[in-house]
Write an enzyme that holds these catalytic residues in place. Sequence first.
Site, PDB file in Angstrom:
ATOM      1  N   LYS A   1     -13.125  71.670 -12.540  1.00 38.97           N
ATOM      2  CA  LYS A   1     -12.282  71.169 -13.632  1.00 38.97           C
ATOM      3  C   LYS A   1     -11.727  69.795 -13.260  1.00 38.97           C
ATOM      4  CE  LYS A   1      -8.166  73.553 -11.874  1.00 38.97           C
ATOM      5  NZ  LYS A   1      -7.049  74.473 -12.202  1.00 38.97           N
ATOM      6  N   TYR A  60       7.126  44.313  -3.472  1.00 41.09           N
ATOM      7  CA  TYR A  60       8.215  44.532  -4.422  1.00 41.09           C
ATOM      8  C   TYR A  60       9.407  45.220  -3.763  1.00 41.09           C
ATOM      9  CZ  TYR A  60       5.204  43.454  -8.442  1.00 41.09           C
ATOM     10  OH  TYR A  60       4.386  42.833  -9.354  1.00 41.09           O
TER      11      TYR A  60
END
Length: 357
Positions: free
Chosen positions: A33, A253
């Site tokens: 899946k 950042y």
Amino acid sequence: MRPARALIDLQALRHNYQLAREVTGAKALAVIKADAYGHGAVRCAEALQETADGFAVACIEEALELRAGGIAGPILLLEGFFEADELPLIVEHDFWCVVHSLWQLEAIERATSGAPITVWLKLDSGMHRVGLHPTDYQAAYRRLLASGKVAKIVLMSHFARADELHDPSSLQQLAVFEQTRQGLAAEVSLRNSPAVLGWPQIPSDWVRPGIMLYGATPFEEANAVASRLQPVMTLESRIISVRELPAGEPVGYGARFVTAQPTRVGVVAMGYADGYPRQAPNGTPVLVDGQRSQLVGRVSMDMLCVDLTHIPQAGLGSTVELWGKNILASDVAKAADTIPYQIFCNLRRVPRLYSGT
């Protein structure tokens, strides 16, 4: 071209599938899946098709993709159908179907055409996600048989804490299952990856290996069987820029990392838009030109930074393994406070290259 890529070793996938069979002696549905946990569902199914007893996916859309890709073996819909009008497609493509709710049972009873289907009847033995209540289970089994719409029934349940090897709840769920199924003559499927690897005392005619197929352990602790798994995916990229920074300089950042000494920083073409976890902290392991190093600074959308100070030969074009056969995905996931299931499934934008076909 951008150097980020995911290398998929299909021979390792086959090895892991055979390990599930070897240690259980059971038939095994390969759980593919979510695009085979980010590894490519059709290619993984093709690699296993000659040996697998069948496949398991979440929903009919995933199953139809496999059929369109030429996969002819049994395919189980782990969530069953979401609408009754999916039943004709289930019959047409000979899908196996989980029944976990009374409304699904009623829809099967009302169906007016088509050949009988194979049903995996799911019991809620204690996880409390989906599954029939124990008081409804035997009646549901008998109603399915009496409907004339069902060719075979497999009895199944799912463990909530099988990855916790010292927790008693898996054996408690097993006791509920065994008590509930008394007198029902049918095959049983209970063991998912952690139960395959760590709970040999749990009976299961069918097992459902998922994360173990892709070479990642579901456990936080060492496990002898899990140590035999082979990583299937190697996520790698290259250094695209190098910075020579003095002490006291921020990287990335938010200045989450500040150099404590003169530091060589390599910028890697890999970021959270590719599926690398943004929350990975300073110190998350990487491999640069075969030598271990670590992440420094916050992961950006398309780039991240690694420490090259102790690898003087590394520079522009150096290969960086983000996870794979040397840097385990489970270690990256642990550092990022997540699980390997998630980091595999989050893989995006990165082209997959296959070997071992």
